[in-house]
Motif scaffolding. Structure first.
Motif, PDB file in Angstrom:
ATOM      1  N   THR A 174       5.236   0.846  -4.662  1.00 41.95           N
ATOM      2  CA  THR A 174       4.627   1.073  -6.231  1.00 41.95           C
ATOM      3  C   THR A 174       3.160   1.440  -5.962  1.00 41.95           C
ATOM      4  OG1 THR A 174       3.768  -0.649  -6.776  1.00 41.95           O
ATOM      5  CG2 THR A 174       6.128  -0.255  -7.648  1.00 41.95           C
ATOM      6  N   HIS A 175       2.643   2.768  -6.022  1.00 36.76           N
ATOM      7  CA  HIS A 175       0.855   2.983  -6.546  1.00 36.76           C
ATOM      8  C   HIS A 175       0.244   2.000  -7.593  1.00 36.76           C
ATOM      9  CE1 HIS A 175       1.716   6.527  -5.294  1.00 36.76           C
ATOM     10  NE2 HIS A 175       2.681   6.542  -6.138  1.00 36.76           N
ATOM     11  N   TYR A 176      -0.982   1.353  -7.439  1.00 32.30           N
ATOM     12  CA  TYR A 176      -1.623   0.462  -8.524  1.00 32.30           C
ATOM     13  C   TYR A 176      -1.080   0.612  -9.629  1.00 32.30           C
ATOM     14  CZ  TYR A 176      -4.952  -2.371  -4.778  1.00 32.30           C
ATOM     15  OH  TYR A 176      -5.772  -2.720  -5.087  1.00 32.30           O
ATOM     16  N   HIS A 177      -0.912  -0.102 -10.318  1.00 32.93           N
ATOM     17  CA  HIS A 177      -0.364  -0.517 -11.628  1.00 32.93           C
ATOM     18  C   HIS A 177      -0.816  -1.386 -12.515  1.00 32.93           C
ATOM     19  CE1 HIS A 177       2.924  -2.246 -10.161  1.00 32.93           C
ATOM     20  NE2 HIS A 177       3.540  -1.968 -11.342  1.00 32.93           N
ATOM     21  N   ARG A 178      -1.034  -1.377 -13.844  1.00 32.62           N
ATOM     22  CA  ARG A 178      -0.632  -3.012 -14.376  1.00 32.62           C
ATOM     23  C   ARG A 178      -0.044  -2.531 -16.233  1.00 32.62           C
ATOM     24  NH1 ARG A 178      -5.605  -3.965 -17.898  1.00 32.62           N
ATOM     25  NH2 ARG A 178      -6.316  -3.921 -15.741  1.00 32.62           N
ATOM     26  N   LYS A 235      13.193 -11.254   3.390  1.00 33.10           N
ATOM     27  CA  LYS A 235      12.482 -11.231   3.949  1.00 33.10           C
ATOM     28  C   LYS A 235      10.931 -11.576   2.891  1.00 33.10           C
ATOM     29  CE  LYS A 235      14.290  -8.675   7.508  1.00 33.10           C
ATOM     30  NZ  LYS A 235      13.932  -7.443   8.639  1.00 33.10           N
ATOM     31  N   ASN A 236       9.372 -11.855   3.287  1.00 38.22           N
ATOM     32  CA  ASN A 236       8.454 -12.322   2.763  1.00 38.22           C
ATOM     33  C   ASN A 236       7.942 -10.679   2.202  1.00 38.22           C
ATOM     34  OD1 ASN A 236       8.576 -14.262   3.339  1.00 38.22           O
ATOM     35  ND2 ASN A 236       5.677 -14.486   3.425  1.00 38.22           N
ATOM     36  N   PHE A 237       7.139 -10.537   1.002  1.00 37.36           N
ATOM     37  CA  PHE A 237       6.742  -9.205   1.422  1.00 37.36           C
ATOM     38  C   PHE A 237       5.002  -8.666   1.112  1.00 37.36           C
ATOM     39  CE2 PHE A 237       7.769 -10.878  -2.348  1.00 37.36           C
ATOM     40  CZ  PHE A 237       7.075 -11.111  -3.245  1.00 37.36           C
ATOM     41  N   HIS A 238       4.380  -7.467   0.954  1.00 35.36           N
ATOM     42  CA  HIS A 238       3.735  -7.300   1.008  1.00 35.36           C
ATOM     43  C   HIS A 238       2.783  -7.014  -0.236  1.00 35.36           C
ATOM     44  CE1 HIS A 238       2.228  -6.859   4.486  1.00 35.36           C
ATOM     45  NE2 HIS A 238       0.940  -7.486   4.510  1.00 35.36           N
ATOM     46  N   ASP A 256      -7.276  -7.806  -2.920  1.00 38.00           N
ATOM     47  CA  ASP A 256      -6.706  -9.009  -2.647  1.00 38.00           C
ATOM     48  C   ASP A 256      -5.270  -8.605  -1.851  1.00 38.00           C
ATOM     49  OD1 ASP A 256      -8.706 -10.548  -2.128  1.00 38.00           O
ATOM     50  OD2 ASP A 256      -8.385 -10.925  -4.194  1.00 38.00           O
ATOM     51  N   SER A 257      -5.277  -8.466  -0.619  1.00 34.17           N
ATOM     52  CA  SER A 257      -3.333  -8.053   0.108  1.00 34.17           C
ATOM     53  C   SER A 257      -3.136  -9.499   0.865  1.00 34.17           C
ATOM     54  CB  SER A 257      -3.172  -7.443   1.589  1.00 34.17           C
ATOM     55  OG  SER A 257      -2.292  -7.089   1.953  1.00 34.17           O
ATOM     56  N   HIS A 267      -2.545  -4.275  -9.022  1.00 32.60           N
ATOM     57  CA  HIS A 267      -1.335  -4.375  -8.401  1.00 32.60           C
ATOM     58  C   HIS A 267      -0.693  -3.037  -8.146  1.00 32.60           C
ATOM     59  CE1 HIS A 267       1.558  -5.070 -11.189  1.00 32.60           C
ATOM     60  NE2 HIS A 267       2.575  -5.181 -10.648  1.00 32.60           N
ATOM     61  N   LYS A 268      -0.374  -3.626  -6.556  1.00 36.52           N
ATOM     62  CA  LYS A 268       0.983  -2.709  -6.397  1.00 36.52           C
ATOM     63  C   LYS A 268       2.133  -3.472  -5.032  1.00 36.52           C
ATOM     64  CE  LYS A 268      -1.964  -0.153  -2.331  1.00 36.52           C
ATOM     65  NZ  LYS A 268      -2.764   0.499  -2.301  1.00 36.52           N
ATOM     66  N   LEU A 269       2.669  -3.061  -5.033  1.00 35.33           N
ATOM     67  CA  LEU A 269       3.658  -4.161  -3.947  1.00 35.33           C
ATOM     68  C   LEU A 269       4.307  -2.426  -3.156  1.00 35.33           C
ATOM     69  CD1 LEU A 269       5.710  -7.043  -5.222  1.00 35.33           C
ATOM     70  CD2 LEU A 269       6.803  -5.357  -3.962  1.00 35.33           C
TER      71      LEU A 269
END
Length: 264
Positions: free
Chosen positions: A32-36, A48-51, A57-58, A72-74
């Protein structure tokens, strides 16, 4: 954790369960892009982990809970994650806010809880076909997070309850703050203030959420995006598409492609 290749196990790249107070989906196509949005969001990495970047803050993690209206963005990197988007005004949402978030924007899910969630065998979500099976899963998930036995006492103002009932019972394309304010004999500004005070989100945001939910329901039941957008109360399909991008970080065609939807 799993020996099975999820990409071979799942024909669908997105599996959605639409419940009354939350939406759950399992997918490998989130980027995703930044969104709320107005949901409380739970994200768990299946294998697995994700970012995830929260404001600036990442974070690299396998499990996190975000409060509503948090930028946030994921980055899913085509790996499978489990998501829950929970209405903050529901008992489910209020319980999370009271007992896990506690006025914070972020709650990091502890490793032992992640491991317990994995033991629920998330792969089996793909095989859920009815509400009973899904409710068993969500009950176990709540127990694992330690929130199943909490009760949140919240008596909603009668006028706001009347507004909620009216929204549920009437066509969304006909709703307006002015119309709703007339029903409960309040000014538009007073109703908007009281609604946000009682429910935790603005009245316009709540109506928008209802429109999005209806549009996706129609799409997953065979309607095309244009017709679903108009019937759900959006002015056009482009308005719907832009709203989905803003709220969920990706266009509706990505969400609906190779997906399976179940109303629970």
């Amino acid at each position: 954790m799993f020996n099975t290749d999820l990409n071979q196990l799942y024909k669908n790249k997105l599996i959605i369960f639409d419940a009354k107070d939350h939406i759950t989906f399992l997918t490998d196509k989130v980027d995703t892009h930044y969104h709320r949005h107005n949901y409380i969001q739970i994200t768990i990495g299946v294998e697995k982990n994700f970012h995830i970047t929260i404001e600036k803050d990442s974070i690299y993690t396998k499990g996190i809970i975000l409060d509503s209206n948090t930028d946030h963005k994921l980055h899913g990197y085509n790996e499978w994650q489990l998501y829950l988007l929970i209405n903050p005004e529901s008992i489910f949402g209020e319980t999370i806010k009271k007992n896990l978030l506690k006025e914070n924007k972020v709650y990091m899910i502890k490793e032992e809880k992640i491991n317990s969630i994995m033991e629920l065998n998330i792969q089996l979500i793909a095989e859920i076909t009815n509400s009973l099976e899904y409710n068993k899963f969500i009950k176990k998930l709540k127990e694992t997070l330690g929130i199943s036995n909490y009760n949140v006492e919240h008596t909603i103002d009668n006028r706001i309850q009347e507004v909620l009932n009216y929204i549920e019972d009437h066509p969304l394309d006909m709703l307006s703050v002015k119309e709703l304010s007339n029903i409960v004999f309040l000014s538009e500004s007073r109703l908007s203030h009281l609604f946000k005070e009682e429910i935790g989100i603005s009245l316009t945001s709540y109506i928008l959420h209802e429109k999005l939910e209806k549009a996706f329901y129609l799409i997953f039941n065979g309607s095309n995006i244009t017709n679903a957008s108009i019937e759900a109360g959006f002015s056009s399909s482009s308005h719907f598409t832009q709203t989905v991008r803003d709220k969920l970080g990706m266009p509706p065609r990505i969400i609906t492609k190779n997906s399976r939807y179940l109303k629970v």
